[in-house]
Design an enzyme around this catalytic site. Structure first.
Site, PDB file in Angstrom:
ATOM      1  N   THR A  36       0.832  -1.197   0.000  1.00 22.82           N
ATOM      2  CA  THR A  36       0.000   0.000   0.000  1.00 22.82           C
ATOM      3  C   THR A  36       0.868   1.249   0.000  1.00 22.82           C
ATOM      4  O   THR A  36       2.071   1.187  -0.289  1.00 22.82           O
ATOM      5  CB  THR A  36      -1.015  -0.049   1.165  1.00 22.82           C
ATOM      6  OG1 THR A  36      -1.928   1.031   1.029  1.00 22.82           O
ATOM      7  CG2 THR A  36      -0.336  -0.011   2.518  1.00 22.82           C
ATOM      8  N   LYS A  95       2.999   1.292  -4.191  1.00 29.59           N
ATOM      9  CA  LYS A  95       2.308   0.525  -5.230  1.00 29.59           C
ATOM     10  C   LYS A  95       2.923   0.687  -6.614  1.00 29.59           C
ATOM     11  O   LYS A  95       2.892  -0.247  -7.422  1.00 29.59           O
ATOM     12  CB  LYS A  95       0.829   0.909  -5.264  1.00 29.59           C
ATOM     13  CG  LYS A  95       0.081   0.523  -4.001  1.00 29.59           C
ATOM     14  CD  LYS A  95      -1.376   0.945  -4.063  1.00 29.59           C
ATOM     15  CE  LYS A  95      -2.078   0.623  -2.758  1.00 29.59           C
ATOM     16  NZ  LYS A  95      -3.504   0.976  -2.795  1.00 29.59           N
ATOM     17  N   ASP A 131      -6.748  -3.153  -6.558  1.00 25.27           N
ATOM     18  CA  ASP A 131      -7.434  -1.990  -6.005  1.00 25.27           C
ATOM     19  C   ASP A 131      -8.666  -1.598  -6.815  1.00 25.27           C
ATOM     20  O   ASP A 131      -9.703  -1.231  -6.251  1.00 25.27           O
ATOM     21  CB  ASP A 131      -6.487  -0.783  -5.947  1.00 25.27           C
ATOM     22  CG  ASP A 131      -5.695  -0.722  -4.650  1.00 25.27           C
ATOM     23  OD1 ASP A 131      -6.081  -1.401  -3.682  1.00 25.27           O
ATOM     24  OD2 ASP A 131      -4.692   0.005  -4.611  1.00 25.27           O
ATOM     25  N   ALA A 153      -3.002   3.617  -6.730  1.00 24.89           N
ATOM     26  CA  ALA A 153      -4.407   3.252  -6.512  1.00 24.89           C
ATOM     27  C   ALA A 153      -5.306   3.969  -7.496  1.00 24.89           C
ATOM     28  O   ALA A 153      -6.268   3.376  -8.026  1.00 24.89           O
ATOM     29  CB  ALA A 153      -4.817   3.576  -5.082  1.00 24.89           C
ATOM     30  N   ASN A 193      -5.098  15.803 -11.070  1.00 29.95           N
ATOM     31  CA  ASN A 193      -3.903  15.508 -10.283  1.00 29.95           C
ATOM     32  C   ASN A 193      -3.049  16.751 -10.185  1.00 29.95           C
ATOM     33  O   ASN A 193      -3.002  17.576 -11.107  1.00 29.95           O
ATOM     34  CB  ASN A 193      -3.100  14.374 -10.946  1.00 29.95           C
ATOM     35  CG  ASN A 193      -2.008  13.844 -10.046  1.00 29.95           C
ATOM     36  OD1 ASN A 193      -2.281  13.311  -8.969  1.00 29.95           O
ATOM     37  ND2 ASN A 193      -0.760  13.995 -10.465  1.00 29.95           N
ATOM     38  N   ARG A 194      -2.354  16.880  -9.047  1.00 36.76           N
ATOM     39  CA  ARG A 194      -1.507  18.050  -8.830  1.00 36.76           C
ATOM     40  C   ARG A 194      -0.475  18.182  -9.951  1.00 36.76           C
ATOM     41  O   ARG A 194      -0.202  19.273 -10.428  1.00 36.76           O
ATOM     42  CB  ARG A 194      -0.816  17.931  -7.473  1.00 36.76           C
ATOM     43  CG  ARG A 194       0.076  19.098  -7.106  1.00 36.76           C
ATOM     44  CD  ARG A 194       0.579  18.947  -5.679  1.00 36.76           C
ATOM     45  NE  ARG A 194       1.195  17.627  -5.477  1.00 36.76           N
ATOM     46  CZ  ARG A 194       1.574  17.177  -4.296  1.00 36.76           C
ATOM     47  NH1 ARG A 194       1.388  17.895  -3.201  1.00 36.76           N
ATOM     48  NH2 ARG A 194       2.142  15.974  -4.190  1.00 36.76           N
ATOM     49  N   THR A 195       0.104  17.054 -10.378  1.00 36.62           N
ATOM     50  CA  THR A 195       1.035  17.044 -11.511  1.00 36.62           C
ATOM     51  C   THR A 195       0.247  16.646 -12.749  1.00 36.62           C
ATOM     52  O   THR A 195      -0.103  15.485 -12.932  1.00 36.62           O
ATOM     53  CB  THR A 195       2.184  16.052 -11.282  1.00 36.62           C
ATOM     54  OG1 THR A 195       2.822  16.350 -10.035  1.00 36.62           O
ATOM     55  CG2 THR A 195       3.195  16.119 -12.405  1.00 36.62           C
ATOM     56  N   GLY A 210     -13.881   4.199   2.864  1.00 37.43           N
ATOM     57  CA  GLY A 210     -12.778   3.450   2.265  1.00 37.43           C
ATOM     58  C   GLY A 210     -12.806   1.965   2.539  1.00 37.43           C
ATOM     59  O   GLY A 210     -12.288   1.171   1.740  1.00 37.43           O
TER      60      GLY A 210
END
Length: 285
Positions: A84, A88, A125, A153, A173-175, A261
């Site tokens: 995890t 991953k 996942d 994930a 996504n931040r990037t 979750g």
């Protein structure tokens, strides 16, 4: 055989596992490790199957992961490990073999140790997340989905949502480059899939999914602009501990139904056990 003592015995919520020299060992690799709930769930599963095995937490940082995997190859009573955050993606390059789906996704969350020490990885996942939704009565087919994250994930969940037939998938996504890369790989899975790269604004989607690690630690930033959430959106987490993340609290304040979750893990337990070679009814082919 000696009589087990307190130090020989591991206790789960519903069962007591006696540890002997014949017990099969499994682990979960994570950093941090405090939040993992897989040992409890998997050990309950082993007990239900009557399997002489135990799964324990293994705290390994990114800087020592390669050394840890190399060491695990030599453990002859090791059945494998679950992987995890944050390992991953990195684990794929440390395996001797990975499944086609894990290779395409670029991440794995379960690794089986073969008798000769070879490590074989797979990713569950995505199946677990979609299975958890369906177990909760939420069918993703035909719904639009917003996905925060483009890590291991998130990649798996994106592939599973496309395979499940979502009408549209937005990846934020931040990037941005990572989101673009994921979009391109999803096109190889289904060229007709409606996949776009988005912003922190989750407006206009039926499902809103946090597939980042933001929320694990107190004080983490929110993974998206929660002020744009509306009550017709279902907000989903993959984080299990804490159960009620800052995002889910914010979603409730906005009147949104939430999806925790834990169901993602619950849907994966039998699948993970099967991949790790655990015998028993739930592990039958």
């Amino acid at each position: 055989m000696k009589t087990p003592t307190a130090t020989d015995t591991a206790t789960t919520k519903n069962a007591t596992i006696t540890i002997t020299g014949e017990t099969r060992i499994y682990g979960i690799l994570a950093d941090p490790i405090h939040h993992v709930q897989t040992p409890q769930r998997m050990n309950e599963h082993f007990a239900a199957l009557g399997h002489d095995g135990v799964l324990v937490p293994l705290h390994a940082g990114a800087d020592t992961l390669a050394q840890v995997i190399q060491g695990l190859r030599g453990l002859r009573n090791l059945g494998g490990v679950i992987v995890t955050v944050p390992h991953k993606t990195a684990i794929v390059g440390l395996c001797d073999e990975v499944s086609d789906s894990a290779r395409l996704i670029g991440a794995a969350n379960v690794v089986r140790r073969e008798a000769d020490g070879r490590m074989v990885g797979h990713m569950l996942d995505g199946e677990g997340f979609v299975g958890g939704l369906r177990d909760a009565g939420v069918e993703p087919r035909g719904r639009s989905a917003y996905l925060a994250g483009a890590g291991g994930a998130a990649n798996a969940i994106a592939f599973a949502l496309v395979q499940a037939g979502v009408s549209r998938l937005t990846i934020a996504n931040r990037t941005r480059a990572k989101a673009e890369d994921l979009k391109q790989r999803l096109a190889r899975l289904d060229a007709a899939a409606d996949v776009v790269v988005g912003t922190p604004d989750p407006s206009g989607h039926d499902l809103v999914v946090n597939a980042t690690s933001l929320g694990l630690r107190e004080g983490d930033a929110l993974p998206l602009d929660a002020a744009r959430l509306t009550p017709d959106q279902r907000v989903c987490e993959i984080i299990m501990q804490p159960r009620e993340t800052a995002l889910l609290r914010a979603a409730r304040q906005r009147g949104c139904p939430v999806h925790y979750g834990a169901p993602m893990l619950a849907a994966q337990i039998a699948l993970m056990a099967r991949f790790l070679g655990v015998p028993g009814p739930a592990a039958a082919a």
